[in-house]
Design a protein around this motif. Sequence first.
Motif, short mmCIF file in Angstrom:
data_model
loop_
_atom_site.label_atom_id
_atom_site.label_comp_id
_atom_site.label_asym_id
_atom_site.label_seq_id
_atom_site.Cartn_x
_atom_site.Cartn_y
_atom_site.Cartn_z
N LYS A 104 0.84 -1.17 0.00
CA LYS A 104 0.00 0.00 0.00
C LYS A 104 0.89 1.24 0.00
N VAL A 105 0.56 2.18 -0.89
CA VAL A 105 1.29 3.43 -0.97
C VAL A 105 0.52 4.45 -0.14
N PRO A 106 1.22 5.23 0.69
CA PRO A 106 0.50 6.24 1.46
C PRO A 106 -0.20 7.26 0.55
N ASP A 107 -1.22 7.88 1.09
CA ASP A 107 -1.97 8.86 0.31
C ASP A 107 -1.08 10.03 -0.06
N ASN A 108 -1.21 10.52 -1.28
CA ASN A 108 -0.46 11.65 -1.83
C ASN A 108 1.06 11.46 -1.73
N TYR A 109 1.50 10.22 -1.86
CA TYR A 109 2.94 9.94 -1.74
C TYR A 109 3.71 10.52 -2.91
N PHE A 110 3.26 10.22 -4.11
CA PHE A 110 3.99 10.66 -5.30
C PHE A 110 3.85 12.16 -5.55
N GLU A 111 2.76 12.78 -5.06
CA GLU A 111 2.59 14.22 -5.24
C GLU A 111 3.56 15.00 -4.34
N SER A 112 3.82 14.49 -3.15
CA SER A 112 4.70 15.21 -2.22
C SER A 112 6.14 14.69 -2.22
N LEU A 113 6.46 13.77 -3.09
CA LEU A 113 7.80 13.17 -3.12
C LEU A 113 8.87 14.19 -3.50
#
Length: 168
Positions: A47-56
């Motif tokens: 499971k990827v945390p919510d908004n992971y790739f947006e805040s990376l």
Amino acid sequence: MKNKELHNLKSAGFKTPDDYFDSVEEKIFSKLNTESVLDSVNTPGFKVPDNYFESLNERVLNKALSEEKPKVIPLFSKTNIIYVSSIAAAILLLFNLSIFDSKPTFDNLDIETVENYLEDESISTYEIAALFSDKQIDEDTFIDYNFNEDNIEEYLLNNVDIETLILD
């Protein structure tokens, strides 16, 4: 097995079941058509945390620009410099000593040292004579040399036993 005996073999040594190659395609397609265990899985388990790739991008930049300095191991530490300088000083001291400059000469040889060497090594007169050239051994040098009577008398008193002279 040797290569000479290969042409005499009647069987390969491996056996397959009867009609194996005729029915192998049907078995493979039947396995593909049936529902597999993977199809029944609804969630992959990760499971990827919510908004992971947006805040990376923001998090990576923040860590790169943070004031925390990473631990850096210097190439020239104090201990390495001390080791290298001590080795260089030892080599410099070795070459500055007069060990390599001391060459023996005949001027600093004692007569006693030469006499002891000749006695201890038991060198024969033939070996000593082989070291001299014909020009060095000349009868005239021995005949023309004037011995002082006092020196001869002192030598005979100190070094020669008078009783052996009288008996001889």
